[in-house]
Scaffold this motif. Structure first.
Motif, PDB file in Angstrom:
ATOM      1  N   TYR A 483       0.685  -1.296   0.039  1.00 52.97           N
ATOM      2  CA  TYR A 483       0.140  -0.117  -0.080  1.00 52.97           C
ATOM      3  C   TYR A 483       1.097   1.199   0.105  1.00 52.97           C
ATOM      4  O   TYR A 483       0.520   2.275  -0.686  1.00 52.97           O
ATOM      5  CB  TYR A 483      -0.925  -0.115   1.233  1.00 52.97           C
ATOM      6  CG  TYR A 483      -1.563   1.266   1.190  1.00 52.97           C
ATOM      7  CD1 TYR A 483      -2.665   1.521   0.452  1.00 52.97           C
ATOM      8  CD2 TYR A 483      -1.162   2.385   2.455  1.00 52.97           C
ATOM      9  CE1 TYR A 483      -3.360   2.801   0.696  1.00 52.97           C
ATOM     10  CE2 TYR A 483      -1.917   3.487   2.595  1.00 52.97           C
ATOM     11  CZ  TYR A 483      -2.790   3.655   1.637  1.00 52.97           C
ATOM     12  OH  TYR A 483      -3.570   5.208   1.866  1.00 52.97           O
ATOM     13  N   GLU A 484       1.917   1.425   0.756  1.00 56.12           N
ATOM     14  CA  GLU A 484       2.610   2.236   0.972  1.00 56.12           C
ATOM     15  C   GLU A 484       3.465   2.593  -0.488  1.00 56.12           C
ATOM     16  O   GLU A 484       3.608   3.883  -1.065  1.00 56.12           O
ATOM     17  CB  GLU A 484       3.805   2.260   1.941  1.00 56.12           C
ATOM     18  CG  GLU A 484       3.199   2.233   3.351  1.00 56.12           C
ATOM     19  CD  GLU A 484       4.014   1.896   4.531  1.00 56.12           C
ATOM     20  OE1 GLU A 484       5.213   1.689   4.364  1.00 56.12           O
ATOM     21  OE2 GLU A 484       3.675   1.727   5.761  1.00 56.12           O
ATOM     22  N   GLN A 485       3.902   1.513  -1.077  1.00 53.53           N
ATOM     23  CA  GLN A 485       4.417   1.554  -2.462  1.00 53.53           C
ATOM     24  C   GLN A 485       3.324   2.356  -3.561  1.00 53.53           C
ATOM     25  O   GLN A 485       3.729   3.052  -4.145  1.00 53.53           O
ATOM     26  CB  GLN A 485       5.037   0.164  -3.027  1.00 53.53           C
ATOM     27  CG  GLN A 485       5.477   0.502  -4.226  1.00 53.53           C
ATOM     28  CD  GLN A 485       6.005  -1.017  -4.671  1.00 53.53           C
ATOM     29  OE1 GLN A 485       5.812  -1.847  -4.133  1.00 53.53           O
ATOM     30  NE2 GLN A 485       7.048  -0.970  -5.891  1.00 53.53           N
ATOM     31  N   ALA A 486       2.372   1.908  -3.463  1.00 45.44           N
ATOM     32  CA  ALA A 486       1.255   2.433  -4.285  1.00 45.44           C
ATOM     33  C   ALA A 486       0.941   4.094  -4.254  1.00 45.44           C
ATOM     34  O   ALA A 486       1.162   4.602  -5.138  1.00 45.44           O
ATOM     35  CB  ALA A 486      -0.013   1.639  -4.147  1.00 45.44           C
ATOM     36  N   VAL A 487       0.858   4.381  -2.975  1.00 47.24           N
ATOM     37  CA  VAL A 487       0.603   5.590  -2.605  1.00 47.24           C
ATOM     38  C   VAL A 487       1.735   6.390  -3.075  1.00 47.24           C
ATOM     39  O   VAL A 487       1.784   7.632  -3.375  1.00 47.24           O
ATOM     40  CB  VAL A 487      -0.006   5.975  -1.272  1.00 47.24           C
ATOM     41  CG1 VAL A 487      -0.128   7.342  -0.709  1.00 47.24           C
ATOM     42  CG2 VAL A 487      -1.464   5.164  -1.190  1.00 47.24           C
ATOM     43  N   GLY A 488       3.046   5.823  -2.417  1.00 49.26           N
ATOM     44  CA  GLY A 488       4.243   6.426  -2.717  1.00 49.26           C
ATOM     45  C   GLY A 488       4.391   6.729  -4.222  1.00 49.26           C
ATOM     46  O   GLY A 488       4.996   7.981  -4.578  1.00 49.26           O
ATOM     47  N   ASN A 489       4.178   6.183  -5.106  1.00 47.74           N
ATOM     48  CA  ASN A 489       4.436   6.426  -6.500  1.00 47.74           C
ATOM     49  C   ASN A 489       3.473   7.396  -6.947  1.00 47.74           C
ATOM     50  O   ASN A 489       4.185   8.292  -7.984  1.00 47.74           O
ATOM     51  CB  ASN A 489       3.803   5.204  -7.440  1.00 47.74           C
ATOM     52  CG  ASN A 489       4.823   3.944  -7.288  1.00 47.74           C
ATOM     53  OD1 ASN A 489       5.955   4.121  -6.706  1.00 47.74           O
ATOM     54  ND2 ASN A 489       4.348   2.635  -7.473  1.00 47.74           N
TER      55      ASN A 489
END
Length: 596
Positions: A483-489
């Motif tokens: 999830y953090e990777q998705a929002v971070g992108n």
């Protein structure tokens, strides 16, 4: 003068009474016999009519072997005869004749002529073999478009049960004999009429399609045998109809459930039947709206294929590919046509449609992916190779130049590694059949953590990155790392591509049964025509600027896959407050813990 000798009174009374009694007995007997004969004949006629109309649909269904079928039907009762005569009077099926070709022409028979003329026909005449009275009843039947006569017959004696040798010597007084005879005749007649009524009732129910009724006929033996024969016939008809119905239902279930589109049409290009898949492919809602093939498929390529099939011309074994456009969608179809049956002198054909839209789309995606990944990999590889060759050609001696070139090579190598890492991430997300470990987590804290990660990078570009929430805690079933990777992108793209002085807002709110994460900025935004394509691999709105910032073109595609794995959706909607900039909305289902 001659005088005649007179008879004694007792002789006179005896003769007169005997004559009257005998005459009354004979008359009464003859009346009863005639009445019974007429009733039986009427009943026989009614039974034959009922049986004829009950058998006529089955005869039509077994038109390919009528002679065998009528022999099978009449095999249980040798007195019952079934004959099928064509319009020329030729017998095509007879339950009694071993060789129907040896039978004479029946076109002159009264009942046959009436049936071939479209009306019911009947006749009562002597059998040429047994010399018994035989009841004949014929009804019109249309088989394969031709008029036929279905004639049923049976000897009257099998239904009329009476004795012609019941005359006895009248030794009792005339009144007693007459009363006894009247009483016996009455009860016998009443019983027989009752039994015949049972048979008539059964015949009426059978003609209405109710085969569960069983006539309770106990005597005479002949009527009992007839009742048993009717029971057996009803059971056979019930079983046959049930089998036909079951097979029809099975066929309809299979026909409707097949995923390929199926359309049956005749040589007149009229649609006979189609399944749900075909209706969905062409947007057809009712048979009345698509009674013609042209109105159903409305595509020239398919109509041309169907016409070639009707003409009997050879068709391509692999079928044809064609595009079909409806009001709601556009599809690519693989179409084949086969000849399946001949019914009532008309050929029937089957069109088979395979929807290859998804395959075509996957093929296009594969080609685009190969082209894009080749282009993306070629750029850093070309740079690395070019600067390496320059160094080998002598630039290595210049310390400042070689350092600059090595820095470029290192940057391009890092970019190449980033592309490979993102490709591996996408491959893992798409091919891994196991879902990642997910636990109920607070989406507010996880999102705030991501914003904190990019706070320094945003500050260096003088970009204001703010976080706000309308709720304190919202539990979502998630894998925190993904999830953090998705929002971070999304936030990383906003920081990279927004100019200095921009604002990035990250907002969390609850929308019904979903948690809503909104990430919006005040940058240049994304044109509406590109909003759906930005989640494709390597798609860039501004290709040159994106590569300058070091993007791989895979970040949003990874984000889309991660959110889908979590059972949510992500979309770029554009800002709703009139400002310029991009606005991404992530929707994830809220986790509601079930109370034990």
């Amino acid at each position: 003068m001659i005088k005649h000798k007179s008879f004694p009174v007792w002789v006179f009374l005896f003769l007169i009474n005997g004559f009257v009694l005998c005459a009354g007995f004979i008359i009464l007997l003859e009346q009863n016999v005639n009445a019974l004969r007429n009733t039986s004949q009427d009943q026989t006629e009614e039974n034959l009519r009922t049986f004829a109309y009950a058998l006529s649909p089955l005869v039509i269904q077994h038109a390919d072997d009528i002679n065998k079928f009528v022999k099978d039907i009449a095999s249980r009762n040798p007195d019952f005869r079934i004959t099928v005569i064509n319009k020329n009077g030729v017998v095509e099926g007879d339950s009694d004749a071993a060789d129907i070709a040896a039978l004479e022409n029946h076109g002159t028979r009264a009942e046959v002529k009436a049936a071939l003329g479209g009306k019911d026909g009947k006749a009562l005449r002597k059998s040429t073999v047994s010399k018994d009275d035989v009841m004949y009843y014929a009804v019109p039947v249309v088989i394969n478009g031709e008029n036929y006569a279905l004639r049923l017959s049976m000897p009257v004696k099998t239904s009329v049960y009476f004795s012609t040798n019941v005359r006895r010597t009248m030794e009792l007084t005339g009144s007693i004999v007459l009363i006894v005879i009247l009483l016996v005749s009455f009860f016998v007649s009443a019983h027989i009429v009752h039994e015949i009524g049972e048979l008539q009732k059964a015949a009426g129910k059978y003609s209405n399609g109710s085969f569960d009724y069983k006539p309770a006929v106990r005597s005479p033996r002949e009527l009992q045998e007839l009742g048993n024969a009717m029971n057996n016939m009803a059971e056979e008809l019930k079983k046959n109809i049930a089998d036909i119905t079951e097979k029809r239902d099975e066929f309809k279930a299979v026909f409707s459930g097949i995923t390929e589109g199926l359309v049956v049409f005749d040589e007149g290009m009229n649609v006979i039947e189609y399944n749900d898949a075909a209706a969905g492919m062409f947007g057809v809602t009712s048979l009345q709206a698509a009674s013609s093939l042209a109105g159903f498929v409305y595509t020239a390529d398919i109509l041309s294929l169907a016409k070639e099939a009707v003409k009997g011309n050879p068709l391509p074994e692999e079928g044809i590919e064609t595009e079909v456009r409806t009001l709601t969608a556009s599809r690519s179809l693989l179409v084949r046509c086969v000849n399946i049956a001949r019914q009532q002198k008309r050929e029937r054909y089957l069109l088979v449609f395979n929807d290859i839209t998804h395959l075509k789309k996957l093929e296009k995606v594969r080609k685009d992916f190969v082209a894009n990944v080749s282009h993306e990999l070629k750029t850093p590889v070309t740079s690395i190779k070019g600067f390496t060759e320059t160094l080998l050609d002598g630039a290595l001696e210049d310390k400042d130049t070689s350092k600059h070139f090595l820095e470029i090579i290192d940057s391009q190598s890092g970019r190449l590694m980033n592309i490979i890492d993102d490709l591996l991430t996408l491959s893992r997300l798409e091919q891994d059949s196991k879902l990642p470990d997910m636990i109920p987590s607070d989406i507010v804290g996880a999102t705030q953590k991501v914003c904190g990660t990019f706070a320094h990078a945003a500050g260096e570009k003088h970009i204001v990155l703010s976080f706000s929430t309308a709720v304190d805690h919202v539990q979502v079933l998630m894998n925190a790392g993904l999830y953090e990777q998705a929002v971070g992108n999304i936030i990383d793209n906003a920081v990279k591509y927004c100019p200095s002085g921009s604002e990035i807002d990250c907002i969390i709110q609850k929308n019904g049964e979903h948690a809503e994460v909104i990430i919006q900025d005040t940058g240049t935004g994304i044109p509406p025509q590109f909003r759906e394509r930005i989640f494709e691999r390597f798609f860039r709105v501004d290709k040159g600027r994106s590569r300058e910032e070091g993007g791989t073109g895979l970040g949003l595609s990874i984000t889309s896959h991660i959110i889908q794995i979590h059972g949510g959706t992500v979309a770029e909607t554009g800002r709703t407050d009139g400002k310029s900039g991009a606005r991404f909305v992530i929707m994830l289902p809220v986790y509601e813990q079930t109370a034990l």
